[in-house]
Structure formats: structure tokens, C-alpha cells
Motif scaffolding. Structure first.
Motif, short mmCIF file in Angstrom:
data_model
loop_
_atom_site.label_atom_id
_atom_site.label_comp_id
_atom_site.label_asym_id
_atom_site.label_seq_id
_atom_site.Cartn_x
_atom_site.Cartn_y
_atom_site.Cartn_z
N LEU A 101 -8.58 16.37 2.61
CA LEU A 101 -9.02 17.32 1.60
C LEU A 101 -9.64 16.61 0.40
O LEU A 101 -10.62 17.09 -0.18
CB LEU A 101 -7.84 18.18 1.16
N ARG A 102 -9.08 15.47 0.02
CA ARG A 102 -9.62 14.74 -1.12
C ARG A 102 -11.02 14.21 -0.82
O ARG A 102 -11.93 14.29 -1.65
CB ARG A 102 -8.69 13.57 -1.48
N VAL A 103 -11.22 13.67 0.38
CA VAL A 103 -12.54 13.17 0.76
C VAL A 103 -13.54 14.31 0.85
O VAL A 103 -14.68 14.20 0.39
CB VAL A 103 -12.44 12.40 2.10
N GLN A 104 -13.11 15.42 1.44
CA GLN A 104 -14.01 16.57 1.56
C GLN A 104 -14.38 17.13 0.20
O GLN A 104 -15.54 17.51 -0.04
CB GLN A 104 -13.36 17.65 2.42
N TYR A 105 -13.43 17.20 -0.73
CA TYR A 105 -13.71 17.72 -2.07
C TYR A 105 -14.76 16.88 -2.78
O TYR A 105 -15.68 17.41 -3.41
CB TYR A 105 -12.42 17.76 -2.88
N PHE A 106 -14.66 15.57 -2.65
CA PHE A 106 -15.64 14.72 -3.33
C PHE A 106 -17.02 14.88 -2.71
O PHE A 106 -18.03 14.93 -3.41
CB PHE A 106 -15.19 13.26 -3.26
N ARG A 107 -17.08 14.97 -1.40
CA ARG A 107 -18.39 15.08 -0.76
C ARG A 107 -19.04 16.43 -1.03
O ARG A 107 -20.28 16.52 -1.03
CB ARG A 107 -18.25 14.85 0.75
N ASP A 108 -18.25 17.45 -1.26
CA ASP A 108 -18.81 18.76 -1.56
C ASP A 108 -19.20 18.90 -3.03
O ASP A 108 -19.86 19.87 -3.39
CB ASP A 108 -17.81 19.86 -1.20
N GLN A 109 -18.75 17.97 -3.86
CA GLN A 109 -19.07 18.02 -5.28
C GLN A 109 -20.49 17.50 -5.48
O GLN A 109 -20.81 16.37 -5.12
CB GLN A 109 -18.08 17.18 -6.08
N HIS A 110 -21.34 18.33 -6.09
CA HIS A 110 -22.76 17.99 -6.18
C HIS A 110 -23.18 17.40 -7.52
O HIS A 110 -24.31 16.96 -7.66
CB HIS A 110 -23.61 19.24 -5.91
N SER A 111 -22.32 17.41 -8.50
CA SER A 111 -22.71 16.89 -9.81
C SER A 111 -21.47 16.38 -10.53
O SER A 111 -20.33 16.67 -10.14
CB SER A 111 -23.39 17.97 -10.64
N LEU A 112 -21.72 15.61 -11.59
CA LEU A 112 -20.65 15.11 -12.43
C LEU A 112 -20.24 16.15 -13.44
O LEU A 112 -20.87 17.19 -13.60
CB LEU A 112 -21.09 13.82 -13.13
N GLU A 143 1.14 15.35 6.64
CA GLU A 143 0.75 15.92 5.35
C GLU A 143 -0.03 14.93 4.51
O GLU A 143 -0.91 15.32 3.73
CB GLU A 143 2.00 16.39 4.60
N ASP A 144 0.27 13.63 4.66
CA ASP A 144 -0.51 12.62 3.93
C ASP A 144 -1.94 12.56 4.44
O ASP A 144 -2.88 12.42 3.65
CB ASP A 144 0.16 11.25 4.06
N MET A 145 -2.11 12.64 5.73
CA MET A 145 -3.46 12.62 6.30
C MET A 145 -4.25 13.86 5.89
O MET A 145 -5.45 13.78 5.58
CB MET A 145 -3.38 12.53 7.83
N GLN A 146 -3.58 15.01 5.85
CA GLN A 146 -4.27 16.23 5.43
C GLN A 146 -4.69 16.14 3.96
O GLN A 146 -5.80 16.56 3.60
CB GLN A 146 -3.35 17.43 5.65
N ALA A 147 -3.83 15.61 3.12
CA ALA A 147 -4.19 15.46 1.71
C ALA A 147 -5.37 14.51 1.54
O ALA A 147 -6.27 14.76 0.73
CB ALA A 147 -2.98 14.95 0.91
N ALA A 148 -5.40 13.41 2.31
CA ALA A 148 -6.53 12.49 2.22
C ALA A 148 -7.82 13.13 2.71
O ALA A 148 -8.90 12.94 2.12
CB ALA A 148 -6.23 11.23 3.03
N PRO A 164 0.83 -1.21 0.00
CA PRO A 164 0.00 0.00 0.00
C PRO A 164 0.86 1.26 0.00
O PRO A 164 1.93 1.30 0.60
CB PRO A 164 -0.80 -0.12 1.29
N SER A 165 0.38 2.27 -0.66
CA SER A 165 1.03 3.58 -0.62
C SER A 165 0.58 4.35 0.62
O SER A 165 -0.40 3.97 1.29
CB SER A 165 0.70 4.37 -1.89
N LYS A 166 1.28 5.43 0.91
CA LYS A 166 0.87 6.26 2.03
C LYS A 166 -0.50 6.88 1.80
O LYS A 166 -1.26 7.07 2.75
CB LYS A 166 1.92 7.35 2.27
N ALA A 167 -0.81 7.19 0.53
CA ALA A 167 -2.11 7.77 0.22
C ALA A 167 -3.23 6.78 0.52
O ALA A 167 -4.30 7.16 1.04
CB ALA A 167 -2.16 8.20 -1.24
N THR A 168 -3.03 5.51 0.21
CA THR A 168 -4.05 4.50 0.49
C THR A 168 -4.23 4.30 1.98
O THR A 168 -5.36 4.21 2.48
CB THR A 168 -3.66 3.18 -0.20
#
Length: 817
Positions: free
Chosen positions: A789-800, A782-787, A729-733
Motif C-alpha cells: 500500500l505504501r509503494v502504491q500510494y507513492f506511485r499514485d501521487q502525482h505532485s508534491l 500484514e507487513d507485506m500488505q502495508a509495504a 533491519p525492521s520488518k517494514a524494511t
């Protein structure tokens, strides 16, 4: 520093630690067998390093080894001598003779089953082990289908190690050979793991033979990289020497990754092997293509300084060869500013060298060792191409600047193929920047040459046309090329349309908001495009299912969850095409995809797949991929357990959450996991994806989908599967898993205080991860912060996404050219 590091100087060899020929002498014999294209070649190469008497018998039955539909013609005395030398009784040999004389694998398997049934009766559990020499005779036959290959694979891996284990590695090597030729990467990976885990007495010749088979016959791609990495780590750990030709075979493979190249260098250093020029040149190409400038500069410096084994070939001093090395090195640059400085440096050196030559025409070696360009007045077209490539990949270069550099350079280049290649680089650069308006005139320019497109060029065009909102045209372009072929570096002829092209098409469809088309292509890929999906395809489908949740209507979800979809008319739920695309034949599947991709402003994407919620179907599909290839995964237990099923469960049932957290933590969430054997997905015709070897991005996409489907409590089980399959596994995973796991494993401060420090399920999983991968590979802050932000960005995205509406594309004019 720049001059010392980057000069193109070829100097006399320096005294280095040389390659020990005594240490490598035992692995040179099998190299005499130049090709490994048949069973006889493999047995001959294995026999050269392991002259076992059974292999002498195999050589005596040469005509039976290669099935040609005729009876074996080896002399009776030769067979008798070989049987006596191998210690095989004549009666035992006569008993298994139907297996030896079988000309197909199916006939050999039937004969073996009949023999075992006669010996032990109808009780399969009482059947003894298969004789190794009879198993070798069985494996000489090529599997006619993947089903026969699976039977042979399971038969070979189920055999216990005999008293004389010298031949069992050959059995696994032959199994790997047939699996590689059939492209069954998942079972091939299991065979490699079994090879390294159960046979500790493997010597150098055996593992070198397996390396050559993988490189020659395994499908190119990331799947083979995982197998090569496992074997190289095994060889490093046990200090197994490899011959120079094996190193060359690994490095010359165009799909070799920098990770494999690093392991090859470590193995060379471990065994005291000094690479020759061919090895170092291949390392320069690998590191250059993957943007690793420091490693590429190191390989280049070794060539210049003569820090290689053997003599330098005379052709490397030629201008053409020097230019190719310069191209590979320039590919490692990531900034156009770096290329500008370096080309300026080369121009200055070229001017000085030409001035010295004009003044002292017979000065000799001093001027020949300087780095030069073909001319001081102009840049060679190939070097200009590398500059365009780097500028297209540099996101800081504005689109107008990139386009102006291209227009200025093309005026001085007369070679149309070079200009066309640069045009494709420019199109790819604009796709990365999502500047689609600039792509339209470039596409119109190259479309008239579409009959000359290679695989990478057609892939770029398919992606660009799809992003412009015309996936139907992209599909038509691929249809035109389905019958075209290409020749690989090894000389094999393969179709022009490959899995990587289909993956790019699926990604573009997802970016324009068409997850329904992604699901349909997954179900019909082998019939429509005649290619098999890989791990990247599976990861794309998991991401599409995650995005499809944003397209689900409230009424649809309620009716699906309560099982009431049958009350709606069929036209309001899903069509037959959407419910069961895997049941269509080739013609029906192609017509269905054409209709689905046609422009229709009234189309609405429902977010459903096969008439069900896409997330549920995707989880069952990935379960079929994993447990179908590795049945033992279904019996693995999760290392830790969650305290709640999903993040909002605490607010819904706080007392139940407190009960599971404090009183009965080990009995929570024991049912309804997607990996249970009872959850087998049979709706796809019991299809097993033997060509999918899961990798880290695929598991990360699975973890994200589990969290969105309110099944984050199963994340530890997925990590346990990764550990069992030796997927690093990578640190991102790991960071993504911890972010989602925190929502179902952490309690309030009061409860955490009652349970004590370090006793939460979150910390238990984190400690288990540390024991698995080590503290150095654990995610940092920094890896945890990036993860997060990535999860928050997807949940805030309302459409494709959606295709651009302000770009006009005259597709008919393109196709008429």
C-alpha cells in the motif's frame, strides 16, 4: 487491577536476589577515576583493572602523556625500572623516542613513518607491526582534524593482535575516545565492532571503561544507541559484569532509547544484579517519555514495593518528587481517556486520605502510602501539561476540542512559562493534524518571546512557519539563534541550532514541495548552520530525490539522458548556484539560501540537483557516505541476482529475459552498480561524512529510491551491506525490499514451473533473509500488505505538497515584537 498496578505506595524492601559484590569486585577499581576527560584519566582507569608493566612506563612518563609543549621530566631511574619491568630494550625505546616525545599527533605520525621507513626501506608492504607501547604514546595526542583521526584509526585497526594482547583493548578504547570527541560516529561504530569481534578475552573492567567513554563524550542521538546496544549484547553473551555507576551512566543519558534500557535490564538479570533506586527511576523516565506504559508501570511498581537494592532515599516521599514521578508516568499514556480515568482515581484517593487525616491525624504510615494529588480541588499545572501533551498526540481528538481544553485550562494557571510550554505542545499537535489555520494565532502569541526559545521550541516554530509557506522567515529565526548556546545535562555548552532542528526544517521544506531547497541545505549545512548531517539527514535527502522525480520535465529528462543539455542556454538549464553549491563559501552559501527561500510565485521546481537528475546524484552521495566510511563494502558481492534490470524490462525484451532467467542466471546484471569503486563521487570536494552512521530508515529510503531509479536489482547488495555493518533491519524494511525485488526477480508461471519450486531469485533472497535475521523477524502478511500500500500510494501521487493558500501570515508583525 488498576489500583494494584498504579498505586504510589512505598513499602519496606522485600527479599530478592541481591547483587553479587564478589562477582563485581574486579570492575570497581576503575570507577575510582571519577572523570575521563584526558588520556591520563583513561590510562589510570585501565591500569586499575589491568596493571600491565607498559602502563607503569606510561605513568612514569606522565608529563609526556599530556602534551604541554615541554620535555618529559620523569627521572631516569624510574624510566629504566619501567623499561626493565615491561621487557623493552633500551635501544628499542631510544629508536621510538621521537614518537614518545612528540607533542602533536601530526609530529608523532611523521616520526613513526620516518622510523618505519629507515627500518624497511621504501617498500611499505614489508613494514612490521607497530609496537603497542609506541602506539599508546602516539595516541596520547589529540587529533587536530578529522584527517589525523582517520590515520590514527586505520593505524590502530590494522595492527595484528600481539603475543600479549592485554593492551590492544586500550588502544581501541583510546581510538574510540578521540573519535567520540570529534563526533565521527561512523568510524566509532567500526571501532566498536572491531572491539567486540576480534578481542574475545575482554574483561569487565575494559568494557565498562568503554561504556563510560561513550556516554561521556559521544554525540547524543541515535548513533550512540547502536554502539551501546552492540556492547550490551556482547556483555550479555559473555556474562561480563558491570558496576552500578556504569549502569547509571547509561541510563542517565537523556538520549538513551527503550531498546538500550531493555538490554540494560537483561544484563542486570543475567549478572544477578538488583537495580537500586537511581536505576529504577531512570527506567521510569525512559519508558515514560517513549510511551511504553507497561514497562513504566513495572518500574514504578518496583519503587513502590521496595524491589530495589539498598535503602530508599528519604526525599522520594516528598510531594515534589512524587509529582515528578507522576509526570514521567503520565507521559506513557497514549489516550486522554486513560489519563482522565487515572486522575479521577487519584482524586478519589486524595479525598479519602485527607478525610482520614482530619479524623485521625496521628494514624501514621497507612495514610502516607496512598497515592495522592496536591489538591482535590485543582489539578497541578505540571499534570495539566501532561494531559495537554497526550491530547495533542492523540489523533482522535478534534482540533476544536483540543483548543477548548487548552483555553479553559490556561485561565486557572498563573505561571506564564507553563502556558507557553502548553502552547508549543498545541502547535505541534496541530502540525501533526495539518490544521494550519489554528497555528497562526498561537505563533503570534509566542513569537514575542523568541529570544527565550530553547532548541525544541525553536524547532517547532521553524517547522510551523515553514509549513505556513514562509521558509525565509524560518531561516531568519535560525540565523538569529546561530550564536546562542545551551548547556546539556552533562554540563557541556553546545550551539542552540543543532542537526535535529535542520532535519525538521528539511522535512517541512519537502512537505511544501521544495526538494531543491533540501538539496541545497545538504550541500551547505556545515557552512551555513555549523552542524554536520546525520543518518536522518541522509534519509531525508533520499526521500527528496525520490519525490523530485515528480517534478522532472520531459524535455529536461530527455536532454539529460542523451547528454544534450549543453545545447540549451544556461539560464534554461541551471544556475551556478544550483550546479555547485558545495563550492561556495559561508557568506555566498547563506546569501544563496536566502534568495532560494524568498517567496516567488513564478518559481518552478525542476527536480534536478547540481544540474543533474536528483536520483542519480543522491545515489552517488549515499555511495560516498557508505563506501567512504567502509571501503570494504565495495568488494562485497550480492547474495542473489535479479533476472531483469527493472520491472518493465520483460515487456520490452522478453527473449532476453528468458535467457537470463533460465539459461544464464548468474551472469546477468554484473555491471553498472552504484557501489563500484569506479563510481566514486568527487564533485563534493572529496568530502567524507564521518558523522553519519546509517540506520534502518535510511536504508529503507535507499531501497525505495533504487526501485524508482530502475535499479531494484541492486537491493540484495544493499541488504548485504546492512548485514556487514550490523544494522538490524525492521520488518517494514524487509517487506519493502521484497515488494520491489519481486518486480525484477519473478517470472511468469510457465518459466517458474520450468525452474522448479523454490528456485526463483525471489525465494532465494527470502531464504537468505531468513538465515540472516531469523524466521521470527521476517515480515508477515500484514507487513507485506502495508509495504504494498505504501509503494502504491507513492506511485499514485502525482505532485508534491504545497503551502496553504487560504492562510494569511503577518510575518513582519511577528518579527517586530
Amino acid at each position: 487491577m488498576l489500583r494494584r498496578t498504579l498505586r504510589l505506595v512505598v513499602r519496606p524492601s522485600l527479599p530478592l536476589r541481591q547483587y553479587s559484590r564478589a562477582e563485581h569486585s574486579r570492575v570497581q577499581n576503575h570507577v575510582k577515576v571519577k572523570t575521563l576527560d584526558s588520556f591520563s584519566d583513561i590510562v589510570a582507569a585501565y591500569r586499575a583493572t589491568c596493571p600491565h608493566p607498559v602502563l607503569t612506563l606510561t605513568a612514569a612518563k606522565a608529563t609526556a602523556i599530556e602534551p604541554k609543549g615541554s620535555e618529559p621530566t620523569a627521572s631516569h631511574s624510574t624510566v629504566e625500572d619501567a623499561l626493565q619491568a615491561a621487557g623493552i630494550a633500551r635501544d628499542e625505546y631510544d629508536t621510538w623516542k621521537p614518537v614518545i616525545n612528540a607533542t602533536t599527533l601530526s609530529a608523532a605520525l611523521d616520526a613513526a613513518d620516518s622510523i618505519l621507513a629507515q627500518r624497511t626501506g621504501d617498500n611499505p608492504s614489508s613494514r612490521g607491526p607497530f609496537p603497542v607501547w609506541a602506539l599508546l604514546a602516539l595516541l596520547r595526542n589529540k587529533p587536530a582534524s578529522q584527517t589525523e583521526a582517520v590515520i590514527a584509526y586505520r593505524l590502530a585497526l590494522s595492527q595484528p593482535i600481539p603475543a600479549s594482547p592485554e593492551l590492544m583493548p586500550l588502544v581501541l578504547i583510546l581510538v574510540a575516545y578521540w573519535l567520540a570527541r570529534l563526533g565521527m560516529s561512523a568510524l566509532l561504530h567500526s571501532t566498536i565492532l572491531h572491539f567486540t569481534r576480534t578481542h574475545q578475552s575482554i574483561h569487565s573492567g575494559q568494557i565498562s571503561l568503554l561504556f563510560r567513554i561513550l556516554v561521556a563524550h559521544a554525540p547524543p542521538g541515535m548513533e550512540i544507541q547502536a554502539d551501546l546496544s552492540i556492547l550490551l549484547k556482547f556483555a550479555i553473551r559473555h556474562r561480563l559484569a558491570l558496576p552500578a555507576l556504569t549502569y547509571r551512566a547509561i541510563l542517565d543519558n537523556h538520549s538513551t532509547s527503550p531498546t538500550v534500557a531493555d538490554l540494560v535490564k537483561v544484563h542486570m538479570e543475567t549478572c544477578g544484579f538488583t537495580p537500586n533506586y537511581i536505576h529504577t527511576r531512570a527506567l521510569l523516565r525512559i519508558y515514560g517519555q517513549n510511551g511504553q506504559r507497561a514497562h513504566a508501570a513495572d518500574s514504578w511498581r518496583r519503587i513502590r514495593r521496595g524491589e530495589i537494592h539498598g535503602h530508599l532515599p528519604s526525599y522520594i516521599s516528598g510531594k515534589c518528587h512524587q509529582l515528578h514521578m507522576l509526570e514521567d508516568y503520565l507521559k506513557s499514556f497514549k489516550k486522554t481517556r486513560q489519563i482522565n480515568f487515572y486522575l479521577k482515581y487519584l482524586s478519589e484517593v486524595t479525598a479519602r486520605v485527607q478525610e482520614r487525616k482530619s479524623t485521625h491525624p496521628y494514624s501514621g504510615n497507612d495514610t502516607d502510602t496512598k497515592p495522592t494529588l496536591p489538591s482535590t480541588d485543582d489539578i497541578h499545572p505540571n499534570i495539566w501539561l501532561q494531559g495537554i501533551r497526550t491530547a495533542a498526540q492523540d489523533p482522535k481528538i478534534p482540533p476544536n476540542v483540543l483548543l477548548s481544553v487548552f483555553q479553559e485550562g490556561r485561565q486557572h494557571i498563573s505561571d506564564a512559562s507553563v502556558v507557553r510550554f502548553a502552547t508549543f505542545l498545541l502547535i505541534k499537535g496541530f502540525l501533526r493534524r495539518e490544521h494550519l489555520k489554528e497555528i497562526v494565532p498561537l505563533l503570534a502569541e509566542v513569537m514575542s518571546h523568541r529570544s527565550e526559545f530553547n532548541t525544541s521550541q525553536l524547532t517547532i516554530v521553524v517547522e510551523a512557519v515553514t509549513m505556513l509557506g514562509r521558509p525565509d522567515t524560518a531561516f531568519r529565526l535560525m540565523q538569529e539563534s546561530l550564536t546562542r548556546t545551551k548547556r546539556t545535562s552533562s554540563g557541556a555548552v553546545v550551539p542552540l541550532v543543532d542537526t535535529q532542528m535542520i532535519n525538521s526544517f528539511m522535512i517541512a521544506l519537502l512537505r511544501i514541495g521544495r526538494p531543491d531547497a533540501v538539496f541545497y541545505i545538504w550541500d551547505t549545512m556545515p557552512r551555513v548552520f555549523d552542524v554536520q548531517p546525520n543518518a536522518v539527514s541522509c534519509a531525508i535527502v533520499l526521500k527528496a530525490a525520490r519525490f523530485a522525480r515528480k517534478c522532472e520535465g520531459t524535455l529536461q529528462v530527455v536532454l539529460e539522458d542523451f547528454g544534450l543539455r549543453h545545447i540549451l542556454p544556461r539560464r534554461m538549464t541551471s544556475s551556478e548556484l544550483e550546479r555547485a553549491p558545495h563550492k561556495l563559501n559561508r557568506q555566498q552559501a547563506m546569501e544563496g539560501l536566502e534568495r532560494m527561500l524568498q517567496p516567488d510565485p513564478r518559481r518552478t521546481v525542476t527536480g534536478f540537483w547540481r544540474g543533474q537528475r536528483a536520483g542519480s546524484v543522491a545515489l552517488r552521495v549515499v555511495r560516498q557516505v557508505l563506501v567512504g566510511n567502509w571501503p570494504e563494502l565495495a568488494s562485497l558481492e550480492t547474495p542473489v541476482r535479479a533476472v531483469r534490470k527493472y520491472a518493465s524490462a520483460q515487456a520490452v525484451a522478453p527473449m532476453s529475459d528468458l535467457y537470463h532467467s533460465v539459461l544464464r542466471p548468474d551472469e546477468s546484471l554484473r555491471d553498472d552498480r552504484f557501489g563500484d569503486a569506479s563510481a566514486t563521487l568527487q564533485e563534493n570536494g572529496a568530502h567524507t561524512y564521518f558523522g553519519i552512521l546509517p540506520h534502518d530508515p535510511m536504508f529503507r529510503a535507499l531501497i525505495d529510491l533504487l526501485a524508482d531509479e530502475e535499479q531494484a536489482w541492486q537491493i540484495p547488495l544493499v541488504l548485504r551491506w546492512m548485514q556487514h555493518m550490523s544494522v538490524g533491519p525492521s520488518k517494514a524494511t524487509l517487506a519493502t525490499a521484497l515488494v520491489h525485488w519481486a518486480e525484477v526477480s519473478l517470472d511468469g508461471p510457465w518459466i517458474e514451473r520450468i525452474k522448479g519450486p523454490g528456485s526463483s531469485q525471489y525465494m532465494r533472497l527470502r531464504n537468505w533473509m531468513t538465515r540472516w535475521v531469523g524466521s521470527k523477524r521476517m515480515p508477515r502478511r500484514e507487513d507485506m500488505q502495508a509495504a504494498l500500500l505504501r509503494v502504491q500510494y507513492f506511485r499514485d501521487q502525482h505532485s508534491l505538497g504545497a503551502p496553504p493558500r487560504d492562510v494569511e501570515v503577518d510575518v513582519d508583525a511577528w518579527l517586530k515584537k
